[in-house]
Design an enzyme around this catalytic site. Structure first.
Site, PDB file in Angstrom:
ATOM      1  N   VAL A  51       0.847  -1.202   0.000  1.00  0.00           N
ATOM      2  CA  VAL A  51       0.000   0.000   0.000  1.00  0.00           C
ATOM      3  C   VAL A  51       0.884   1.254   0.000  1.00  0.00           C
ATOM      4  CG1 VAL A  51      -1.786   1.263   1.243  1.00  0.00           C
ATOM      5  CG2 VAL A  51      -1.866  -1.233   1.183  1.00  0.00           C
ATOM      6  N   CYS A  52       1.915   1.230   0.824  1.00  0.00           N
ATOM      7  CA  CYS A  52       2.826   2.379   0.908  1.00  0.00           C
ATOM      8  C   CYS A  52       3.470   2.657  -0.450  1.00  0.00           C
ATOM      9  CB  CYS A  52       3.928   2.118   1.936  1.00  0.00           C
ATOM     10  SG  CYS A  52       3.302   1.831   3.596  1.00  0.00           S
ATOM     11  N   THR A  53       3.817   1.605  -1.187  1.00  0.00           N
ATOM     12  CA  THR A  53       4.441   1.780  -2.505  1.00  0.00           C
ATOM     13  C   THR A  53       3.507   2.554  -3.423  1.00  0.00           C
ATOM     14  OG1 THR A  53       5.675  -0.274  -2.201  1.00  0.00           O
ATOM     15  CG2 THR A  53       5.449   0.519  -4.459  1.00  0.00           C
ATOM     16  N   LEU A  95       3.216   6.348  -2.199  1.00  0.00           N
ATOM     17  CA  LEU A  95       4.349   7.244  -2.468  1.00  0.00           C
ATOM     18  C   LEU A  95       4.474   7.545  -3.957  1.00  0.00           C
ATOM     19  CD1 LEU A  95       4.839   6.655   0.537  1.00  0.00           C
ATOM     20  CD2 LEU A  95       7.256   6.949   0.033  1.00  0.00           C
TER      21      LEU A  95
END
Ligand code: BEZ
Length: 211
Positions: free
Chosen positions: A44-46, A49
């Site tokens: 999810v973070c990928t 960002l």
């Protein structure tokens, strides 16, 4: 203690992927978004960002600087950046704070031990050029944020900091706004020369003043 709207954003020094910063100096006379993500090399973070990087022209238009944070070290952030560019089609174009000692995460209450005592939750702080906190958001690790909503809030914050208006439900840049109740009809004649519609004495709608 939790950081609230209207508080001065705590200042700090930190190591980032773009070198060391002192936060207030880094903000300068810009608006700022400080946001945390739970961990590098997570799915999810990928996506978050990469999307944030794609919004750079929108942030530049609004004089906004963006900075991310997780409790991973800078060399991890830098290695992960290659995956973000490869999978999301946008290279990181803003600094990531390397907060391995959790100094900033603790200062901003980004670790919620009943969710995880290791990783930061998904916090967002919008900070004005006066260094005051204008918005806080907290999302769980499992839910990627809607960064278009952050842009929408910044449009509203920048408008309402200059005019005696508020923005209604689901407002978007260019749509009608609300004259704040503290402004009398007499004063409104000068402030809002395009006129307004009175739906109730406390609900007066006028075209966006700077359009
Ligand atoms: C993610 O970014 O995909 C993630 C990170 C921590 C926990 C769950 C999901």
């Amino acid at each position: 203690m939790a950081i609230r709207i209207g508080d001065t954003a705590p200042d700090f020094t930190a190591e980032t992927t773009e070198g060391p910063i002192r936060f207030h100096d880094w903000i300068g006379d810009h608006w700022a978004i400080l946001f945390s993500h739970p961990k590098d090399f997570t799915p999810v973070c990928t996506t978050e960002l990469g999307y944030m990087a794609s919004l750079k022209p929108e942030f530049e238009k609004r004089n906004v600087r963006v900075i991310g944070l997780s409790v991973d070290p800078a060399d991890s952030h830098k290695k992960w950046a290659a995956d973000i560019e490869e999978t999301q089609g946008h290279a990181l174009n803003f600094p990531l704070i390397a907060d391995a000692d959790r100094k900033v995460a603790d200062l901003y209450d980004m670790i919620h031990p009943n969710a995880s005592d290791t990783f930061t939750v998904r916090s967002v702080f919008v900070i004005g050029p006066d260094k005051k906190v204008k918005l806080t958001l907290t999302y769980p690790a499992s839910c990627g944020r809607n960064f278009d909503e952050i842009l929408r809030v910044i449009d509203s914050l920048q408008l309402t900091s200059n005019y005696s208006v508020a923005t209604p439900v689901n407002w978007k840049h260019g749509e009608d706004v609300i004259i704040v109740p503290a402004v009398s009809d007499e004063d409104a004649k000068q402030k809002f020369p395009k006129g307004w519609k009175t739906l109730k004495p406390y609900l007066r709608v006028t075209p966006q003043p700077n359009k």
